[in-house]
Design a protein around this motif. Sequence first.
Motif, PDB file in Angstrom:
ATOM      1  N   LEU A 187       8.171  -2.429   5.134  1.00 46.21           N
ATOM      2  CA  LEU A 187       7.445  -1.212   5.502  1.00 46.21           C
ATOM      3  C   LEU A 187       7.141  -0.364   4.278  1.00 46.21           C
ATOM      4  O   LEU A 187       7.994  -0.167   3.405  1.00 46.21           O
ATOM      5  CB  LEU A 187       8.258  -0.392   6.504  1.00 46.21           C
ATOM      6  N   THR A 188       5.905   0.132   4.212  1.00 47.28           N
ATOM      7  CA  THR A 188       5.515   1.095   3.186  1.00 47.28           C
ATOM      8  C   THR A 188       4.876   2.298   3.870  1.00 47.28           C
ATOM      9  O   THR A 188       4.410   2.190   5.010  1.00 47.28           O
ATOM     10  CB  THR A 188       4.521   0.494   2.169  1.00 47.28           C
ATOM     11  N   THR A 189       4.836   3.422   3.168  1.00 48.51           N
ATOM     12  CA  THR A 189       4.281   4.645   3.745  1.00 48.51           C
ATOM     13  C   THR A 189       3.546   5.443   2.676  1.00 48.51           C
ATOM     14  O   THR A 189       4.054   5.617   1.563  1.00 48.51           O
ATOM     15  CB  THR A 189       5.396   5.532   4.351  1.00 48.51           C
ATOM     16  N   ILE A 190       2.364   5.913   3.017  1.00 46.80           N
ATOM     17  CA  ILE A 190       1.644   6.855   2.157  1.00 46.80           C
ATOM     18  C   ILE A 190       2.163   8.253   2.489  1.00 46.80           C
ATOM     19  O   ILE A 190       2.244   8.613   3.670  1.00 46.80           O
ATOM     20  CB  ILE A 190       0.127   6.766   2.385  1.00 46.80           C
ATOM     21  N   PRO A 191       2.545   9.045   1.508  1.00 44.68           N
ATOM     22  CA  PRO A 191       3.085  10.382   1.790  1.00 44.68           C
ATOM     23  C   PRO A 191       2.172  11.179   2.728  1.00 44.68           C
ATOM     24  O   PRO A 191       0.941  11.097   2.632  1.00 44.68           O
ATOM     25  CB  PRO A 191       3.163  11.027   0.407  1.00 44.68           C
ATOM     26  N   GLU A 192       2.787  11.934   3.597  1.00 45.32           N
ATOM     27  CA  GLU A 192       2.044  12.675   4.618  1.00 45.32           C
ATOM     28  C   GLU A 192       1.015  13.609   4.000  1.00 45.32           C
ATOM     29  O   GLU A 192      -0.094  13.769   4.531  1.00 45.32           O
ATOM     30  CB  GLU A 192       3.032  13.460   5.483  1.00 45.32           C
ATOM     31  N   SER A 193       1.357  14.236   2.891  1.00 44.16           N
ATOM     32  CA  SER A 193       0.434  15.157   2.245  1.00 44.16           C
ATOM     33  C   SER A 193      -0.830  14.439   1.769  1.00 44.16           C
ATOM     34  O   SER A 193      -1.940  14.991   1.837  1.00 44.16           O
ATOM     35  CB  SER A 193       1.115  15.842   1.051  1.00 44.16           C
ATOM     36  N   GLU A 194      -0.685  13.202   1.319  1.00 44.76           N
ATOM     37  CA  GLU A 194      -1.843  12.424   0.881  1.00 44.76           C
ATOM     38  C   GLU A 194      -2.606  11.852   2.072  1.00 44.76           C
ATOM     39  O   GLU A 194      -3.840  11.808   2.071  1.00 44.76           O
ATOM     40  CB  GLU A 194      -1.394  11.292  -0.046  1.00 44.76           C
TER      41      GLU A 194
ATOM     42  N   ILE B 213       0.869  -1.180   0.000  1.00 42.26           N
ATOM     43  CA  ILE B 213       0.000   0.000   0.000  1.00 42.26           C
ATOM     44  C   ILE B 213       0.901   1.224   0.000  1.00 42.26           C
ATOM     45  O   ILE B 213       1.576   1.517   0.989  1.00 42.26           O
ATOM     46  CB  ILE B 213      -0.922   0.021   1.242  1.00 42.26           C
ATOM     47  N   ASN B 214       0.916   1.920  -1.125  1.00 45.61           N
ATOM     48  CA  ASN B 214       1.758   3.114  -1.246  1.00 45.61           C
ATOM     49  C   ASN B 214       0.944   4.384  -1.466  1.00 45.61           C
ATOM     50  O   ASN B 214       1.497   5.479  -1.499  1.00 45.61           O
ATOM     51  CB  ASN B 214       2.748   2.943  -2.400  1.00 45.61           C
ATOM     52  N   SER B 215      -0.368   4.229  -1.660  1.00 45.40           N
ATOM     53  CA  SER B 215      -1.242   5.387  -1.867  1.00 45.40           C
ATOM     54  C   SER B 215      -2.643   4.998  -1.420  1.00 45.40           C
ATOM     55  O   SER B 215      -2.951   3.806  -1.231  1.00 45.40           O
ATOM     56  CB  SER B 215      -1.265   5.801  -3.333  1.00 45.40           C
TER      57      SER B 215
END
Length: 350
Positions: free
Chosen positions: A298-305, A168-170
């Motif tokens: 580990l994956t991360t959705i950008p903070e802005s999104e 999950i990247n977005s």
Amino acid sequence: MKRREFLTKAGIASACAVAGATVNAPFVHASQKSTIKWRLQTYAGPALAEHVIKPQIEAFNKIANGDMVIELYNADQLVPTGELFRAMQRGTIDAVQSDDDSIAAPVDVAIFGAYFPCASRYSLDVPTLFNHYGLKEIWEEAYSEIKGVTWLSAGAWDPCNFATKEPINSLADLKGKRVFTFPTGGRFLKRFGVVPVTLPWEDVEVALQTGELDGIAWSGITEDYTVGWADVTKYYLTNNISGAWAGSYFANSDKWDALPEHLKTLFRMSMDSSHYHRLYWYWWGEAHYRVTGGKLKLTTIPESEWQTVENEAIKYWDEIALKSPRCAKVVKILKEYNEVMKKAGNPYRS
């Protein structure tokens, strides 16, 4: 021996025997005292219960020293989790460790149990809200209106993150994902295309293996490794839906009211001990397994999104506030608390 002397001595001997029996009576009575027995069911499966409640119950039973014994049962062992409240009300079981949401507690504030979206950032937020911002009194008021169940105490558990079989990247990656999660969390996640799935806790691992589930949003990374879910998923999303699970202890009111004060005090102390243990166990585990776990990427959705999720959560809060004046009061407290945390800055909020 003269008859009169014999009768006199016999009378003295009888009196001594009676006195001896009287002195010994309390000992005989104490040795025959009855032990109070409770059956308590937790939300947790066996592997997790080893950490989140078993040490507490073992310590309680030891210190109670025969006055009381609590038998511990794991998730769905006696009663399905969704039926726990009614079973406790009827006296089928005596006490429960779970969240209000999962056990279908018939109170308006039940929706704030478990993972109310973005309500907390860290585990310490939960006890602070209950003990210094008035949630304790609100919960006591709400449950006082329900016959048969007494709410006892709330504490914090781990955060709520996604563990999935695909990365999950977005936010778009969440669409269509069949996820095991909590009732309120599931309703909120539908806004992002997630398909909430309800299953018995012990069936989750198999469902992930067979493809019935694409992932879970039920815990943080500590539980993923502890209960085996890290073995059947591949990715862990570091953005969390909520910073800490808010769980509680409940008891059948008649059984609670019947306890002598020293056992009530002992049980309250054991709950506090359990709350404390979980704070540092999860705080350790959430960092430890991210760094050294080795199974989940580990994956991360950008903070802005991800800000979209947090903004949507505030809208959700406002919708819940319309349910009742008491819900509105809780939402007001959550907003005030988070505002204080932001003004306080690091380490409270960045």
